[in-house]
Design a protein around this motif. Structure first.
Motif, PDB file in Angstrom:
ATOM      1  N   ALA A 119       7.091  14.815  -0.419  1.00 27.14           N
ATOM      2  CA  ALA A 119       5.959  14.102  -1.032  1.00 27.14           C
ATOM      3  C   ALA A 119       5.418  12.897  -0.462  1.00 27.14           C
ATOM      4  O   ALA A 119       6.050  11.945  -0.308  1.00 27.14           O
ATOM      5  CB  ALA A 119       6.080  14.103  -2.691  1.00 27.14           C
ATOM      6  N   SER A 120       4.165  12.877  -0.264  1.00 26.64           N
ATOM      7  CA  SER A 120       3.593  11.736   0.328  1.00 26.64           C
ATOM      8  C   SER A 120       2.509  11.528  -0.831  1.00 26.64           C
ATOM      9  O   SER A 120       1.562  11.971  -1.013  1.00 26.64           O
ATOM     10  CB  SER A 120       2.578  12.177   1.839  1.00 26.64           C
ATOM     11  OG  SER A 120       1.981  10.655   2.183  1.00 26.64           O
ATOM     12  N   LEU A 121       2.718  10.416  -1.469  1.00 26.67           N
ATOM     13  CA  LEU A 121       1.956   9.839  -2.787  1.00 26.67           C
ATOM     14  C   LEU A 121       1.140   8.800  -2.267  1.00 26.67           C
ATOM     15  O   LEU A 121       0.954   8.362  -1.443  1.00 26.67           O
ATOM     16  CB  LEU A 121       3.101   9.782  -3.895  1.00 26.67           C
ATOM     17  CG  LEU A 121       3.982  10.526  -4.322  1.00 26.67           C
ATOM     18  CD1 LEU A 121       4.882  10.158  -5.279  1.00 26.67           C
ATOM     19  CD2 LEU A 121       3.353  12.098  -4.730  1.00 26.67           C
ATOM     20  N   PHE A 122       0.312   8.523  -3.434  1.00 25.42           N
ATOM     21  CA  PHE A 122      -1.064   7.646  -3.388  1.00 25.42           C
ATOM     22  C   PHE A 122      -0.893   6.693  -4.565  1.00 25.42           C
ATOM     23  O   PHE A 122      -1.779   6.643  -5.193  1.00 25.42           O
ATOM     24  CB  PHE A 122      -2.273   8.546  -3.328  1.00 25.42           C
ATOM     25  CG  PHE A 122      -3.342   8.023  -3.114  1.00 25.42           C
ATOM     26  CD1 PHE A 122      -3.324   6.796  -2.091  1.00 25.42           C
ATOM     27  CD2 PHE A 122      -4.693   8.502  -3.684  1.00 25.42           C
ATOM     28  CE1 PHE A 122      -4.871   6.076  -1.877  1.00 25.42           C
ATOM     29  CE2 PHE A 122      -5.846   7.937  -3.373  1.00 25.42           C
ATOM     30  CZ  PHE A 122      -5.882   6.652  -2.461  1.00 25.42           C
ATOM     31  N   PRO A 123       0.250   5.856  -4.613  1.00 28.85           N
ATOM     32  CA  PRO A 123       0.364   4.877  -5.738  1.00 28.85           C
ATOM     33  C   PRO A 123      -0.709   3.786  -5.695  1.00 28.85           C
ATOM     34  O   PRO A 123      -0.915   3.320  -6.791  1.00 28.85           O
ATOM     35  CB  PRO A 123       1.716   4.481  -5.728  1.00 28.85           C
ATOM     36  CG  PRO A 123       2.188   4.792  -4.316  1.00 28.85           C
ATOM     37  CD  PRO A 123       1.528   5.907  -3.544  1.00 28.85           C
ATOM     38  N   ILE A 124      -1.201   3.600  -4.622  1.00 29.42           N
ATOM     39  CA  ILE A 124      -2.199   2.631  -4.649  1.00 29.42           C
ATOM     40  C   ILE A 124      -3.435   3.109  -5.391  1.00 29.42           C
ATOM     41  O   ILE A 124      -4.304   1.962  -5.938  1.00 29.42           O
ATOM     42  CB  ILE A 124      -2.711   2.087  -3.199  1.00 29.42           C
ATOM     43  CG1 ILE A 124      -3.239   0.623  -3.279  1.00 29.42           C
ATOM     44  CG2 ILE A 124      -3.507   3.120  -2.675  1.00 29.42           C
ATOM     45  CD1 ILE A 124      -3.407   0.243  -2.073  1.00 29.42           C
ATOM     46  N   HIS A 125      -3.594   4.410  -5.646  1.00 29.21           N
ATOM     47  CA  HIS A 125      -4.625   4.852  -6.445  1.00 29.21           C
ATOM     48  C   HIS A 125      -4.457   4.535  -8.060  1.00 29.21           C
ATOM     49  O   HIS A 125      -5.463   4.214  -8.747  1.00 29.21           O
ATOM     50  CB  HIS A 125      -4.595   6.409  -6.379  1.00 29.21           C
ATOM     51  CG  HIS A 125      -5.677   7.178  -6.968  1.00 29.21           C
ATOM     52  ND1 HIS A 125      -7.090   7.399  -6.576  1.00 29.21           N
ATOM     53  CD2 HIS A 125      -5.828   7.617  -8.276  1.00 29.21           C
ATOM     54  CE1 HIS A 125      -7.899   7.882  -7.190  1.00 29.21           C
ATOM     55  NE2 HIS A 125      -7.158   8.336  -8.229  1.00 29.21           N
ATOM     56  N   THR A 126      -3.325   4.216  -8.168  1.00 32.43           N
ATOM     57  CA  THR A 126      -3.005   3.735  -9.800  1.00 32.43           C
ATOM     58  C   THR A 126      -4.022   2.686 -10.031  1.00 32.43           C
ATOM     59  O   THR A 126      -4.363   2.324 -10.995  1.00 32.43           O
ATOM     60  CB  THR A 126      -1.665   3.544  -9.930  1.00 32.43           C
ATOM     61  OG1 THR A 126      -0.731   4.769  -9.471  1.00 32.43           O
ATOM     62  CG2 THR A 126      -1.225   3.317 -11.219  1.00 32.43           C
ATOM     63  N   PHE A 127      -3.693   1.504  -9.073  1.00 32.36           N
ATOM     64  CA  PHE A 127      -4.324   0.220  -9.330  1.00 32.36           C
ATOM     65  C   PHE A 127      -5.915   0.345  -9.195  1.00 32.36           C
ATOM     66  O   PHE A 127      -6.459  -0.199 -10.182  1.00 32.36           O
ATOM     67  CB  PHE A 127      -3.978  -0.556  -8.046  1.00 32.36           C
ATOM     68  CG  PHE A 127      -4.672  -2.149  -8.058  1.00 32.36           C
ATOM     69  CD1 PHE A 127      -4.405  -2.910  -8.937  1.00 32.36           C
ATOM     70  CD2 PHE A 127      -5.780  -2.051  -7.213  1.00 32.36           C
ATOM     71  CE1 PHE A 127      -5.275  -4.045  -9.006  1.00 32.36           C
ATOM     72  CE2 PHE A 127      -6.705  -3.495  -7.108  1.00 32.36           C
ATOM     73  CZ  PHE A 127      -6.321  -4.170  -7.950  1.00 32.36           C
ATOM     74  N   TYR A 128      -6.452   1.046  -8.266  1.00 30.57           N
ATOM     75  CA  TYR A 128      -8.012   1.247  -8.103  1.00 30.57           C
ATOM     76  C   TYR A 128      -8.745   2.214  -9.200  1.00 30.57           C
ATOM     77  O   TYR A 128      -9.660   1.988  -9.543  1.00 30.57           O
ATOM     78  CB  TYR A 128      -8.218   1.746  -6.697  1.00 30.57           C
ATOM     79  CG  TYR A 128      -8.061   0.688  -5.743  1.00 30.57           C
ATOM     80  CD1 TYR A 128      -9.107  -0.423  -5.710  1.00 30.57           C
ATOM     81  CD2 TYR A 128      -7.054   0.902  -4.794  1.00 30.57           C
ATOM     82  CE1 TYR A 128      -8.801  -1.489  -4.684  1.00 30.57           C
ATOM     83  CE2 TYR A 128      -7.023  -0.211  -3.546  1.00 30.57           C
ATOM     84  CZ  TYR A 128      -7.833  -1.437  -3.460  1.00 30.57           C
ATOM     85  OH  TYR A 128      -7.457  -2.283  -2.735  1.00 30.57           O
ATOM     86  N   ARG A 129      -7.820   3.441  -9.638  1.00 32.50           N
ATOM     87  CA  ARG A 129      -8.354   4.218 -10.516  1.00 32.50           C
ATOM     88  C   ARG A 129      -7.773   4.443 -11.739  1.00 32.50           C
ATOM     89  O   ARG A 129      -8.031   5.571 -12.386  1.00 32.50           O
ATOM     90  CB  ARG A 129      -8.738   5.450  -9.540  1.00 32.50           C
ATOM     91  CG  ARG A 129      -9.623   5.500  -8.511  1.00 32.50           C
ATOM     92  CD  ARG A 129     -11.017   5.266  -8.638  1.00 32.50           C
ATOM     93  NE  ARG A 129     -12.006   5.218  -7.713  1.00 32.50           N
ATOM     94  CZ  ARG A 129     -12.458   4.130  -6.917  1.00 32.50           C
ATOM     95  NH1 ARG A 129     -12.007   3.117  -7.618  1.00 32.50           N
ATOM     96  NH2 ARG A 129     -13.319   4.319  -5.996  1.00 32.50           N
TER      97      ARG A 129
END
Length: 207
Positions: A119-129
């Motif tokens: 899995a290549s996840l996108f946790p920075i999306h949690t902060f922005y969105r």
């Protein structure tokens, strides 16, 4: 019609998925929230047949494949495709990669672990969105599962990360903070159980 897996405590069986997902399409969410109409579930980016075809092509040629699967419906499709092609070609070091994997449930994580899917996840999306998803798309019940890094770490699974530039500009310290704290722009914590320690976040960045 395609039905998503139950969210928590579900027992995903990738053989069942391979059967249930025949002909299913697109990313899906169990519920819509805010601005989305009642009953909205998905949009279709690829059919199940197309997903299996591209996986079959890659496995047949011994090529690692990297697929964008955003939403648990898309993750279910990837699980089914990996099962079907592994059954055809046998176990090998294919290591398919799922990009994004937003809103993975625990059973889907278990299925990816059984099939050595990275899995290549996108946790920075949690902060922005995170605030936006909670208030306008999936609602408070599902928002905790944005890029569920803790779920993978608890299963001994390795994960990497991406910024999805230019959706989010490269910022390693912002990524580290978002993965460790899962604090959103409003100051709230989205998915506290999905937080990981600093070392796990650094490994996702560097290894």
């Amino acid at each position: 019609m395609y039905q998503s897996l139950p969210r928590r405590g579900c027992q995903a069986d990738d053989r069942r998925l391979a059967s249930a997902l025949h002909g299913a399409q697109g990313p899906a969410l169990l519920c819509a929230h805010g601005e989305y109409p009642r009953g909205y579930a998905r949009y279709s980016a690829a059919t199940m047949e197309q997903t299996v075809d591209v996986m079959d092509w890659a496995y047949g040629k011994g090529i690692q494949i990297i697929l964008h699967a955003n939403g648990e419906g898309a993750s279910d499709m990837l699980i089914a495709a990996v099962y079907a092609t592994t059954k055809k070609y046998g176990p090998a070091d294919h290591r398919p990669v799922i990009i994004h994997g937003q809103f993975l449930c625990e059973a889907e994580a278990d299925a990816f672990r059984r099939r050595d899917t990275v899995a290549s996840l996108f946790p920075i999306h949690t902060f922005y969105r995170g605030d936006w998803h909670r208030d306008h798309t999936v609602g408070p019940e599902l928002v905790d599962n944005i890029s569920p890094t803790g779920c993978l770490v608890n299963r001994g699974m390795k994960f990497s990360r991406h910024h999805d530039a230019s959706v989010a500009l490269p910022n390693s310290m912002r990524f580290l903070d978002a993965t460790v704290t899962r604090r959103v722009r409003s100051g709230d914590i989205i998915g506290p159980a999905e937080r990981v320690d600093v070392m796990a976040a650094l490994k996702a960045m560097r290894i």
